[in-house]
Design a protein around this motif. Sequence first.
Motif, PDB file in Angstrom:
ATOM      1  N   CYS B   3       0.847  -1.189   0.000  1.00 15.62           N
ATOM      2  CA  CYS B   3       0.000   0.000   0.000  1.00 15.62           C
ATOM      3  C   CYS B   3       0.883   1.239   0.000  1.00 15.62           C
ATOM      4  O   CYS B   3       1.828   1.330   0.781  1.00 15.62           O
ATOM      5  CB  CYS B   3      -0.877  -0.052   1.247  1.00 15.62           C
ATOM      6  SG  CYS B   3      -1.733   1.471   1.606  1.00 15.62           S
ATOM      7  N   CYS B   6      -2.006   6.262  -0.409  1.00  8.91           N
ATOM      8  CA  CYS B   6      -2.508   7.433  -1.131  1.00  8.91           C
ATOM      9  C   CYS B   6      -3.855   7.883  -0.590  1.00  8.91           C
ATOM     10  O   CYS B   6      -4.250   9.031  -0.757  1.00  8.91           O
ATOM     11  CB  CYS B   6      -2.630   7.113  -2.614  1.00  8.91           C
ATOM     12  SG  CYS B   6      -3.859   5.835  -2.957  1.00  8.91           S
ATOM     13  N   CYS B   9      -8.648   5.000  -1.403  1.00  8.00           N
ATOM     14  CA  CYS B   9      -9.660   4.017  -0.969  1.00  8.00           C
ATOM     15  C   CYS B   9     -10.584   4.590   0.114  1.00  8.00           C
ATOM     16  O   CYS B   9     -11.522   3.913   0.541  1.00  8.00           O
ATOM     17  CB  CYS B   9      -8.990   2.746  -0.484  1.00  8.00           C
ATOM     18  SG  CYS B   9      -7.723   3.064   0.727  1.00  8.00           S
TER      19      CYS B   9
HETATM   20  S1  SF4 Z   1      -5.995   2.976  -2.546  1.00 11.29           S
HETATM   21 FE1  SF4 Z   1      -5.838   2.451  -0.388  1.00 11.29          FE
HETATM   22  S2  SF4 Z   1      -5.048   0.370  -0.387  1.00 11.29           S
HETATM   23 FE2  SF4 Z   1      -4.637   1.186  -2.444  1.00 11.29          FE
HETATM   24  S3  SF4 Z   1      -2.558   2.074  -2.265  1.00 11.29           S
HETATM   25 FE3  SF4 Z   1      -3.996   3.751  -1.841  1.00 11.29          FE
HETATM   26  S4  SF4 Z   1      -4.177   3.731   0.408  1.00 11.29           S
HETATM   27 FE4  SF4 Z   1      -3.296   1.753  -0.178  1.00 11.29          FE
END
Ligand code: SF4
Lengths: 396, 348
Positions: B3, B6, B9
Amino acid sequence: MLVKDSFSRFGTVEDHPEVLKIYCYDFTLIPRIFSRFIKRPIIVVQPRSAEDVAEIMRICERHEIPIVPRGAGTSAYGGAIPLKSCVVMDFKRMCNFEIRDGELVAQSGAVWIEMERELNRNGEALRVYPTSANVSTVGGWIAQGGYGIGSLRYGSIAENLKWLEIVDFEGIRIVKGEEMRYYVGTFGCLGIITRACIKTRKNEPINCRAVHCSFEEAISMLEGGYHASFKNSKYLSLEGFGAKDVLLICSEKGDGDETGKMMWGRRLIPLRIASKGKRIFPEVVLPHENAVKFYEYAERISEGLEVVFAKDCVVFIAALGNGYRNMLKALKIVKIAEKLGGRVYARGMLFSSGYGKDISDYKKRIDPKNLLNPGKMGWNAFSMSIGLLGKLIWTA
Amino acid sequence: MDCIRCGLCNVCPVFRVEKLESVSPRGKIIVSKSIDSRIARDFFKCSVCGLCEVVCPVNLKLTEFWEKKREELFEKKLAPLPIHKKLREMTFRDFNPYRGKQEKRAEWLEFPVGKSKTLYFAGCTASYRLQNMAKASAMALKELGIEFTVLGPEEYCCGSPFLRTGQKDIGRFLFEKNIRAWQKAGVEEILTSCPGCYKTISQDYPRFARELGYSFEFEVKHVSMIFSKLAKGKLGFKATYHDPCHLGRHMGIYEEPRDAIRRCGIKLVEMERNREFALCCGAGGGLRSQFKEISIAICEERIREALSTGTDILITSCPFCEYNFTRTGKERIKVFDLSEIVCMTLFP
Ligand code: SF4
Ligand SMILES: Cc1cc2nc3c(=O)[nH]c(=O)nc-3n(C[C@H](O)[C@H](O)[C@H](O)COP(=O)(O)OP(=O)(O)OC[C@H]3O[C@@H](n4cnc5c(N)ncnc54)[C@H](O)[C@@H]3O)c2cc1C
């Protein structure tokens, strides 16, 4: 327990030791050797109003507890990462907003996309928003400062604010005009943003064209545009798309094409190249006149380049690999940009030392105990190392 | 997990309601190596809708990760949570989580069916709670010329609610009950109207079969795949379609229900978030049973989005979605299963 008691009247508080770890992160890539400089917060508090914020600040001032404001934790400059044991002031419950004629008044925890949806239902739209709009907050983007979708026509977020409601140790007040510079791009070091009045536009349909052209040619096609971004072939092939440089040019009038429509449709699905391995993305801002020169340099040393055109500047996002060698490359990119009259995109924890005298003096006056996001204005272990490395690179 | 933190999610519908990072996918990944009972509870505040996986720029296999983690919590005795446990006990006893009598499992069936190599597997919710759906699916299939059988007392819960909440043992138990019944009846093809059953039988059962030494050569279809080819009509009204997570994001079936709706002569208006970006209804993954308020809040948001399309007719293709929308929306929205729509064209 005592600390929890003091804050529990503000509603949700979090003090589970493992869960607190979550608040030690945002989107910043932290090299392992630096992780010891990051501190776990004592508690996370979720205020619901400016009055709550003021009261929390009074308690913190009395007990000399540092405060780290937090939106969605998507900034890549470490602004929301605690460098001292602190109270994290998490704004997710201050997420209300209202639409008044031609403007939007939003609490700091409001998420950009939710406001855009509501505005659209009322025939209005945001002028500018970050590509992280699906998750990021009003307070977070203003405190980081920056450019995004719509910046070609409307400029940075700073240019699209009518006023800010600020809470500092002196109380709650509305700040307008020039005075807003103390709060936009200063990462919550000078005051907490509790509300913002944001300019909106009529929801004219956006028409987009995708044009295969060189970077130099792209610059000549921006006239009258609402939004424009350029991706070089290397960047596009990392994203899994075609292998030719592309300019996406969007306007509130004019025609579009299928590829342009598809690229516009994907504007809030950013960062796709992250699937091809861990990366560093140095971001710099250049004046228009030196953009071509900088592009030639950045194109050579990066694995891909994305460029966002703004009203009075050009934002470069370089995709580099991971690891220390690439971190040095990233610093080199920043140094070259500075030499060409540009600057690093934002400061935060990583470039915390470069504020001017006006800002630093204001910090001393308004926050003499250095409780507001300490370490994010002046030197810290991160900015010191970056500064030193930068000097070494330059000398070499 | 690679992960990159970012935070994209954070579109997670449960996080949007709860507003606590301990229930966000990113937050859960950060604490996933040190789970206690409090954190375990947060791991179940998730409808396993899979939206996080769609937006994740690193393409992390998050749905699989949540299910694996839930299995781990079950093994460590940090799960099942109280209501999931109750449903588990009931299902070990009754073979369904609704206290339904096994001999009444096909009580909804309004016409006789003979032996066939094709089985209509109604699933527990349509058998005991939303019989309108089982009835309509069976009637539509029959009228469209599909010959099929129904196993009634020889049909058992597919195990979906348990597999989605980490309880593999009961999943295996139910798998064995069902596969033996199918083998005995000479079934070769299985039709389901419930996306939960569809996913479980298509994805989990072949894995169980390998593990337990059964051969698994059944062709599994969701009824929308049939309706998309055979339905036709001139219904003429306007409606929107809600993608059930288990049918869409989990199984990649987006166009078939839409084709079927259009073939019925309905003017389909899309919600802003559709197909792989569709907002969950909030019912899946054991969320509605254990954390009803969160589930209802998510459903409210989806109903608002549906109504803003300018129609109050919502079509879906899942009993859980239908149940949640009907209960939450009450008279504000008219909810139909796809099979009911097909029936409208067949029995005007
Ligand atoms: S979307 Fe969520 S699970 Fe995927 S890399 Fe970004 S923080 Fe991590
Ligand atoms: C995929 C992706 C795309 C992005 N696209 C863009 C883009 O197009 N343009 C761009 O500029 N950035 C972009 N960013 C960076 C980031 O998303 C934005 O800066 C974002 O708006 C930050 O908001 P946030 O709510 O996540 O703030 P956070 O990361 O939580 O906080 C950012 C800073 O603001 C401070 N802060 C938070 N709330 C307050 C408050 N109420 N008062 C005072 N200080 C506060 C924090 O302490 C921190 O220093 C992107 C990031 C990602 C992951």
